[in-house]
Design an enzyme around this catalytic site. Structure first.
Site, PDB file in Angstrom:
ATOM      1  N   LYS A 184       5.948  -0.614  -5.739  1.00 23.39           N
ATOM      2  CA  LYS A 184       7.343  -1.034  -5.512  1.00 23.39           C
ATOM      3  C   LYS A 184       7.599  -2.363  -6.250  1.00 23.39           C
ATOM      4  CE  LYS A 184       7.330   1.748  -1.375  1.00 23.39           C
ATOM      5  NZ  LYS A 184       7.827   2.012  -0.031  1.00 23.39           N
ATOM      6  N   GLY A 194       2.327   3.088  -0.219  1.00 27.40           N
ATOM      7  CA  GLY A 194       3.114   1.889  -0.499  1.00 27.40           C
ATOM      8  C   GLY A 194       2.321   0.641  -0.156  1.00 27.40           C
ATOM      9  N   GLY A 195       2.623   0.055   0.998  1.00 26.11           N
ATOM     10  CA  GLY A 195       2.041  -1.225   1.403  1.00 26.11           C
ATOM     11  C   GLY A 195       0.531  -1.325   1.230  1.00 26.11           C
ATOM     12  N   SER A 222       3.536   5.018   5.561  1.00 27.66           N
ATOM     13  CA  SER A 222       2.604   4.265   6.407  1.00 27.66           C
ATOM     14  C   SER A 222       1.196   4.864   6.430  1.00 27.66           C
ATOM     15  CB  SER A 222       3.160   4.107   7.830  1.00 27.66           C
ATOM     16  OG  SER A 222       4.372   3.376   7.796  1.00 27.66           O
ATOM     17  N   GLU A 275       7.586  12.523   1.856  1.00 29.29           N
ATOM     18  CA  GLU A 275       7.663  11.192   2.445  1.00 29.29           C
ATOM     19  C   GLU A 275       8.778  11.174   3.483  1.00 29.29           C
ATOM     20  OE1 GLU A 275       5.724   8.092  -0.352  1.00 29.29           O
ATOM     21  OE2 GLU A 275       7.858   8.113  -0.739  1.00 29.29           O
TER      22      GLU A 275
HETATM   23  P1  13P Z   1       4.436   2.717   2.858  1.00 29.38           P
HETATM   24  O1  13P Z   1       3.046   3.241   2.628  1.00 29.38           O
HETATM   25  O2  13P Z   1       4.537   1.236   2.683  1.00 29.38           O
HETATM   26  O3  13P Z   1       5.017   3.213   4.142  1.00 29.38           O
HETATM   27  O4  13P Z   1       5.349   3.323   1.681  1.00 29.38           O
HETATM   28  C1  13P Z   1       5.286   4.659   1.397  1.00 29.38           C
HETATM   29  C2  13P Z   1       6.030   4.921   0.151  1.00 29.38           C
HETATM   30  O5  13P Z   1       7.235   4.751   0.097  1.00 29.38           O
HETATM   31  C3  13P Z   1       5.278   5.341  -1.029  1.00 29.38           C
HETATM   32  O6  13P Z   1       6.127   5.769  -2.030  1.00 29.38           O
END
Ligand code: 13P
Length: 248
Positions: A11, A232-233, A211, A166
């Site tokens: 991101k 993501g995170g 998540s 997602e």
């Molecule tokens: P998180 O893993 O931070 O929830 O984000 C998921 C995501 O949007 C991956 O594209």
């Protein structure tokens, strides 16, 4: 047998220096037994990362791609440009693009086609919001999101694509779908594709995102229709991302 794939979606995070350090950390920790791994980095970091990943097991991707080939489209980045900086993948239709930047099923389909036309593998993101889930619309939303792309690109094009389920309510909220909740939708997606082309459905890599963390990845990835993750995170820390890559 489908190969497992774990993709980090960084991101809009980091600096050039932190991006390089993170990529180096990931490269150092990947092993032959890990899932196939990729990082989708901010555009401006891609040329530098291209040099770093060269000759390694880590693939590079972008977080979006233009819906047009070239021309007067200020601020957009074309599939040819992504290919030139070594992108194997491009995410299309991420819910953050759909929610904050007006991406529609139609524009997502156009981005998907653009990526494919330049040999970049689109990672098509689909998924329902909490409200849609609570109103029992999950499968209808998945149908609509998939149909728009299949109508534009044709089912055969999916042989060169990846799908990421997602659920919007699980993204960045710490609220992961349970293994069974995710499996149910992954299975539904595979059945939807199978009705059009069984071989494409059998070979399709369907990733889970929302998540996903080192402590829940193993359970999710053990599900029969979950072929890896879009992270993501937890992809912003080399150790966490590697633990997920090793969870397959
Ligand atoms: P998180 O893993 O931070 O929830 O984000 C998921 C995501 O949007 C991956 O594209």
């Amino acid at each position: 047998m489908r190969r497992s794939l774990v993709v980090g979606n960084w991101k809009m995070n980091g600096t050039l220096a932190s991006a390089e350090a993170l990529a180096k950390g990931v490269i150092a920790g990947l092993s032959p037994s890990s899932a196939d791994a990729a990082i989708c980095a901010p555009y401006v970091f891609l040329p530098k990362l291209q040099d770093l990943v060269k000759g390694t097991n880590l693939a590079l991707g972008a977080q979006n791609v233009a819906d047009k080939e070239s021309g007067a489209f200020t601020g957009e980045i074309s599939a040819a440009m992504l290919s030139e900086v070594g992108c194997k993948y491009a995410i299309v239709g991420h819910s953050e693009r759909r929610t904050y930047y007006g991406d529609t099923n139609e524009s997502v389909a156009a981005r998907f086609c653009q990526a494919l036309s330049k040999g970049v593998i689109p990672i098509l993101c689909i998924g329902e919001t909490l409200e849609q889930r609570e109103q029992d619309q999950t499968f209808a939303v998945i149908d609509e999101q998939l149909a728009a792309v299949i109508n534009a690109a044709g089912i055969a094009a999916f042989a060169g694509a990846v799908i990421a389920y997602e659920p919007v309510w699980a993204i960045g909220t710490g609220k992961t779908a349970t293994d069974e909740q995710a499996q149910e939708v992954h299975h539904y997606i595979r059945q939807y594709l199978a009705a059009k082309d069984q071989t494409i459905a059998d070979n399709m890599q369907i990733l889970y995102g929302g998540s996903a963390k080192p402590d829940n990845a193993k359970g999710l990835f053990a599900m029969p229709d979950i072929d890896g993750g879009l992270i993501g995170g937890a992809s912003l820390d080399a150790d966490s991302f590697l633990k997920i890559c090793h969870s397959v």
